[in-house]
Design a protein around this motif. Sequence first.
Motif, PDB file in Angstrom:
ATOM      1  N   LEU A  46      -6.332  -2.997  -4.401  1.00 45.36           N
ATOM      2  CA  LEU A  46      -5.922  -1.593  -3.384  1.00 45.36           C
ATOM      3  C   LEU A  46      -5.972  -0.553  -4.727  1.00 45.36           C
ATOM      4  CD1 LEU A  46      -3.022  -2.417  -1.607  1.00 45.36           C
ATOM      5  CD2 LEU A  46      -5.336  -2.201  -0.684  1.00 45.36           C
TER       6      LEU A  46
ATOM      7  N   ALA B 231       0.782  -1.092  -0.040  1.00 46.01           N
ATOM      8  CA  ALA B 231      -0.166  -0.065  -0.052  1.00 46.01           C
ATOM      9  C   ALA B 231       0.747   1.077   0.085  1.00 46.01           C
ATOM     10  CB  ALA B 231      -0.978   0.038   1.176  1.00 46.01           C
TER      11      ALA B 231
ATOM     12  N   ASP C 109     -10.226   0.360  -0.853  1.00 41.56           N
ATOM     13  CA  ASP C 109     -10.591  -1.004  -1.298  1.00 41.56           C
ATOM     14  C   ASP C 109     -11.124  -0.852  -2.963  1.00 41.56           C
ATOM     15  OD1 ASP C 109     -13.130   0.202  -1.290  1.00 41.56           O
ATOM     16  OD2 ASP C 109     -14.022  -1.282   0.146  1.00 41.56           O
TER      17      ASP C 109
ATOM     18  N   ALA D 196      -5.937  -4.068   5.168  1.00 38.10           N
ATOM     19  CA  ALA D 196      -6.190  -4.137   3.703  1.00 38.10           C
ATOM     20  C   ALA D 196      -6.712  -5.367   3.505  1.00 38.10           C
ATOM     21  CB  ALA D 196      -5.070  -3.580   3.231  1.00 38.10           C
TER      22      ALA D 196
END
Length: 133
Positions: free
Chosen positions: A92, A52, A114, A87
Amino acid sequence: MEDRIKQSFGKQNLMQTLGAELVSIERGMVKIACSFSDTLTQQHGYFHAGVATSILDSACGYAALSMMPEKAEVLTVEFKVNFLRPADTSKLIAIGKVLKSGKTLVICEGEVYDEAEERLIAKMTATMITINS
């Protein structure tokens, strides 16, 4: 600007390793997506925070580059990330936006969502620097 960002993104081996892709490029805003893979998880089976962070850093960097002169390059000076939830998603979506663009430094804000862009997973503030090539 769009071609320059696409060419630069194509040279980022880490983005290729992650399977990340450019979703959209606008002046001051870039969106990057990364689909879930077991090879990108941490010990609980969620996306690793490093994934991320990496795609969000790139999204902010390319948003900054979109505001820079044509021959300029971009480097990250610093960033801070707050993770708001695990997550746990199939994809992502990282969105980087320019808050303030100066001659040398560009201040950006980024968010990771998301797959439906409904649940905010992480927020970043970042400073990018213009490198004259």
